[in-house]
Scaffold this motif. Structure first.
Motif, mmCIF file in Angstrom:
data_model
loop_
_atom_site.group_PDB
_atom_site.id
_atom_site.type_symbol
_atom_site.label_atom_id
_atom_site.label_comp_id
_atom_site.label_asym_id
_atom_site.label_seq_id
_atom_site.Cartn_x
_atom_site.Cartn_y
_atom_site.Cartn_z
ATOM 1 N N ASN A 24 56.573 16.457 119.663
ATOM 2 C CA ASN A 24 56.535 17.833 120.181
ATOM 3 C C ASN A 24 57.523 18.748 119.461
ATOM 4 O OD1 ASN A 24 54.664 16.863 121.981
ATOM 5 N ND2 ASN A 24 55.983 17.012 123.788
ATOM 6 N N VAL A 25 58.614 18.162 118.990
ATOM 7 C CA VAL A 25 59.631 18.940 118.283
ATOM 8 C C VAL A 25 59.062 19.599 117.032
ATOM 9 C CG1 VAL A 25 61.831 18.773 117.041
ATOM 10 C CG2 VAL A 25 61.510 17.519 119.176
ATOM 11 N N PHE A 26 58.025 19.001 116.456
ATOM 12 C CA PHE A 26 57.451 19.512 115.212
ATOM 13 C C PHE A 26 56.399 20.590 115.437
ATOM 14 C CE2 PHE A 26 59.267 15.429 114.211
ATOM 15 C CZ PHE A 26 59.834 15.605 112.948
ATOM 16 N N GLY A 27 56.160 20.993 116.698
ATOM 17 C CA GLY A 27 55.289 22.122 116.972
ATOM 18 C C GLY A 27 53.881 21.746 117.399
ATOM 19 N N SER A 28 53.094 22.767 117.744
ATOM 20 C CA SER A 28 51.759 22.554 118.305
ATOM 21 C C SER A 28 50.798 21.939 117.295
ATOM 22 C CB SER A 28 51.186 23.873 118.836
ATOM 23 O OG SER A 28 51.078 24.832 117.804
ATOM 24 N N ALA A 29 50.936 22.251 115.997
ATOM 25 C CA ALA A 29 50.045 21.664 114.990
ATOM 26 C C ALA A 29 50.242 20.150 114.921
ATOM 27 C CB ALA A 29 50.291 22.302 113.625
ATOM 28 N N ALA A 30 51.491 19.705 114.925
ATOM 29 C CA ALA A 30 51.777 18.270 114.919
ATOM 30 C C ALA A 30 51.268 17.615 116.197
ATOM 31 C CB ALA A 30 53.275 18.031 114.767
ATOM 32 N N MET A 31 51.443 18.295 117.342
ATOM 33 C CA MET A 31 50.948 17.768 118.609
ATOM 34 C C MET A 31 49.433 17.613 118.575
ATOM 35 S SD MET A 31 53.259 20.000 121.276
ATOM 36 C CE MET A 31 52.402 19.363 122.718
ATOM 37 N N ALA A 32 48.744 18.634 118.054
ATOM 38 C CA ALA A 32 47.283 18.593 118.009
ATOM 39 C C ALA A 32 46.789 17.493 117.081
ATOM 40 C CB ALA A 32 46.737 19.953 117.567
ATOM 41 N N GLY A 33 47.396 17.390 115.889
ATOM 42 C CA GLY A 33 46.974 16.366 114.940
ATOM 43 C C GLY A 33 47.248 14.967 115.437
ATOM 44 N N ASN A 34 48.433 14.753 115.992
ATOM 45 C CA ASN A 34 48.778 13.454 116.542
ATOM 46 C C ASN A 34 47.877 13.116 117.725
ATOM 47 O OD1 ASN A 34 50.706 11.109 116.954
ATOM 48 N ND2 ASN A 34 50.938 12.168 118.904
ATOM 49 N N GLY A 35 47.628 14.108 118.587
ATOM 50 C CA GLY A 35 46.769 13.879 119.745
ATOM 51 C C GLY A 35 45.345 13.554 119.353
ATOM 52 N N ALA B 74 40.033 9.005 107.377
ATOM 53 C CA ALA B 74 40.892 9.737 108.305
ATOM 54 C C ALA B 74 40.723 11.257 108.227
ATOM 55 C CB ALA B 74 42.353 9.354 108.077
ATOM 56 N N PRO B 75 40.677 11.889 107.052
ATOM 57 C CA PRO B 75 40.544 13.351 107.010
ATOM 58 C C PRO B 75 39.261 13.842 107.686
ATOM 59 C CG PRO B 75 41.238 12.513 104.878
ATOM 60 C CD PRO B 75 40.857 11.322 105.695
ATOM 61 N N GLN B 76 38.166 13.122 107.462
ATOM 62 C CA GLN B 76 36.898 13.532 108.080
ATOM 63 C C GLN B 76 36.938 13.358 109.601
ATOM 64 O OE1 GLN B 76 37.188 11.499 105.413
ATOM 65 N NE2 GLN B 76 36.325 12.798 103.778
ATOM 66 N N PHE B 77 37.507 12.242 110.062
ATOM 67 C CA PHE B 77 37.571 11.997 111.502
ATOM 68 C C PHE B 77 38.467 13.018 112.207
ATOM 69 C CE2 PHE B 77 36.738 7.225 110.633
ATOM 70 C CZ PHE B 77 35.367 7.461 110.623
ATOM 71 N N ILE B 78 39.659 13.244 111.679
ATOM 72 C CA ILE B 78 40.578 14.191 112.308
ATOM 73 C C ILE B 78 39.998 15.607 112.276
ATOM 74 C CG2 ILE B 78 42.910 15.174 112.246
ATOM 75 C CD1 ILE B 78 42.888 12.260 113.031
ATOM 76 N N GLY B 79 39.278 15.920 111.212
ATOM 77 C CA GLY B 79 38.686 17.244 111.082
ATOM 78 C C GLY B 79 37.638 17.574 112.124
ATOM 79 N N LEU B 80 37.139 16.566 112.827
ATOM 80 C CA LEU B 80 36.165 16.823 113.891
ATOM 81 C C LEU B 80 36.761 17.619 115.045
ATOM 82 C CD1 LEU B 80 34.492 13.284 114.085
ATOM 83 C CD2 LEU B 80 33.496 15.353 113.083
ATOM 84 N N ALA C 40 44.483 23.241 109.198
ATOM 85 C CA ALA C 40 44.880 22.360 108.096
ATOM 86 C C ALA C 40 46.153 21.588 108.420
ATOM 87 C CB ALA C 40 45.068 23.187 106.829
ATOM 88 N N ASP C 41 47.095 22.239 109.098
ATOM 89 C CA ASP C 41 48.348 21.571 109.448
ATOM 90 C C ASP C 41 48.115 20.447 110.456
ATOM 91 O OD1 ASP C 41 49.791 23.200 107.764
ATOM 92 O OD2 ASP C 41 50.339 24.636 109.333
ATOM 93 N N ALA C 42 47.254 20.708 111.442
ATOM 94 C CA ALA C 42 46.956 19.682 112.439
ATOM 95 C C ALA C 42 46.257 18.487 111.795
ATOM 96 C CB ALA C 42 46.101 20.265 113.559
ATOM 97 N N ILE C 43 45.299 18.769 110.914
ATOM 98 C CA ILE C 43 44.585 17.682 110.227
ATOM 99 C C ILE C 43 45.547 16.857 109.392
ATOM 100 C CG2 ILE C 43 42.852 17.162 108.471
ATOM 101 C CD1 ILE C 43 41.277 19.594 109.485
ATOM 102 N N ALA C 44 46.453 17.532 108.673
ATOM 103 C CA ALA C 44 47.414 16.822 107.829
ATOM 104 C C ALA C 44 48.305 15.901 108.650
ATOM 105 C CB ALA C 44 48.264 17.824 107.056
#
Length: 459
Positions: free
Chosen positions: A273-284, A346-352, A357-361
């Motif tokens: 969570n410290v890394f922001g909403s994009a990190a939260m979304a991508g990790n989630g 992984a890039p295709q799956f997360i992109g769903l 771009a930050d969340a996907i990364a």
């Protein structure tokens, strides 16, 4: 626990104490495998719909609540595992009276624990989200989602209890049918509530509650009309103290194990969570996808636990040994293959889940760090399933408490204080999987667990 023999009615599709071991386990596990796919799709739909229709913050709110939900629900889920072991053992022993009493105790205990969970989750989740450091822009949606989810949590525990009863008697098909119906319902309602009705995360949570209520209703409708000793009725509800004590003896360590692991994952989520909403979304998003890697692990783990419990009840210890070995090896192989596929795509799956771009990364980064080590995860869970089926549920509790909680939290605490690097946060998972696997393999090969089971339950 005393054995009282009666003429327990059995069908060939539920008795795992005779016949080909491999066929029994695969036949039992296959519906669980398909059911787990639907269960994961069920869990993923909220994130897919919300992520694509409501944006990054809403996606972060829905996906970041998973570890908190499991923290609260996982404890009771572990206890229900003890319920299944006890019922399966009574069934394997042919004890009709004990099966009836165990089922009545399980259902009444489920209702009481479900009501408690409703109050705990509804009133406690905002506080716990605050402890997790949930960002302000995500907090409102996260609280709204959890509030509705926990108002319907009784349906979740009732369905899981029903599944435990079905699986204990060797029936893994009916829970699959109910789950398919529930999953389709959830998809349709998600799209309707979040899309045309514009209800946002509240609509996603409401769709989940309605679908869970449907699956629980169907399961208990069938159990109320069963012809065997496992029939559920108001008259049959009870709290048999010796059986309840045995269920808690086996299930409580698993519940504690689930909770402490979830607590460790909450700590990891807090660090993300410290890394922001994009990190939260991508990790989630990755966490939602990662559930698919657990599909063979969960399916063959449940099959293994039921198989071992029934055959211990029937005093067939050579079958116990062979079934344990096959289940662990097969689930490890499946998990390794899935890990390779997830790593490559992984890039295709997360992109769903959205176009950020930050969340996907962020999601791809975690996938590339964790997926090569899924075989270790499967090995730990597989041997833990063997231990639970044999009645040694404290063993996986101690190992996972040490590796997946104490070691993981210690590592996260040190790393986050020294470095601001999310890769090091994600590395906590494969590192602790490796430690737990080493401990489980040592126990499996050196503890003489089967000889002790035979000495305890042998004729």
């Amino acid at each position: 626990m005393a054995i009282r023999q009666n003429s327990l009615r059995r069908g060939k599709d539920v008795d795992m104490t005779t016949g080909n071991i491999t066929r029994h386990i695969i036949t039992f596990a296959f519906p669980l495998l398909i059911g787990n796919i639907f269960q994961q799709l069920y869990n993923m739909v909220d994130a897919l719909v919300v992520g694509n229709l409501c944006g990054e913050n809403a996606l972060a709110a829905v996906t970041s609540t998973g570890s908190l939900i499991f923290l609260i629900v996982g404890f009771f889920g572990g206890v229900y595992g003890g319920v299944g072991v006890v019922i399966a053992r009574c069934f394997g022993a042919g004890d009709e009276y004990q099966v009836k009493r165990a089922v009545g105790t399980a259902v009444l205990g489920t209702v009481l624990s479900g009501l408690f969970l409703t109050l705990l989750g509804y009133f406690g989740s905002p506080v716990m989200l605050g402890w997790m450091g949930t960002p302000p822009e995500v907090m409102e949606d996260a609280v709204a989602y959890l509030g509705i989810y926990f108002l319907g949590i009784l349906f979740v525990v009732l369905y899981n209890s029903a599944v435990g009863i079905f699986q204990a008697i060797g029936d893994s098909k009916r829970p699959l049918y109910y789950l398919i119906i529930s999953s389709v319902t959830n998809v349709v309602l998600d799209i309707l509530f979040v899309g045309p009705m514009n209800m946002g995360v509240r609509g996603a949570a409401l769709a989940t509650v309605i679908a869970q209520g449907l699956s629980a209703g169907l399961a208990f409708f069938r159990l109320s009309r069963a012809q065997g000793a496992w029939r559920v009725s108001i008259k049959g509800l009870c709290l048999d103290k010796p059986l309840l004590k045995e269920m808690l003896r086996i299930g409580l360590p698993s519940g504690v194990q689930n909770s402490v692991i979830a607590f460790a994952n909450v700590m990891v989520q807090s660090s993300v969570n410290v890394f922001g909403s994009a990190a939260m979304a991508g990790n989630g998003a990755f966490v939602k996808l990662e559930g698919f890697a657990f599909i063979p692990v969960n399916a063959f783990g449940s099959a293994c636990t039921t198989f071992i419990s029934q055959n211990i009840g029937a005093r067939k210890f050579e079958r116990v040994k062979q079934g344990a070995k096959f289940s662990v090896m097969f689930s490890c192989g499946c998990a390794a293959i899935i890990g390779v596929v997830f790593f490559a795509f992984a890039p295709q799956f997360i992109g769903l889940f959205g176009k950020s771009a930050d969340a996907i990364a962020s999601g791809v980064l975690r996938a590339r760090i964790c997926t090569p080590f899924y075989l270790l995860l499967a090995c730990s869970h597989g041997i833990a399933a063997v231990c639970r089926g044999a009645g040694y549920s404290k063993v996986p509790m101690y190992i996972m408490l040490g590796a997946w909680c104490v070691l993981r939290v210690t590592y996260i605490t040190i790393v986050t204080n020294l470095f601001h690097n999310i890769s090091l946060v994600y590395a906590a998972y494969p590192m602790t999987w490796a430690v737990s696997t080493a401990c489980f393999l040592w126990y499996y090969n050196k503890s003489h667990w089967l000889a002790r089971v035979q000495a305890k339950y042998g004729a």
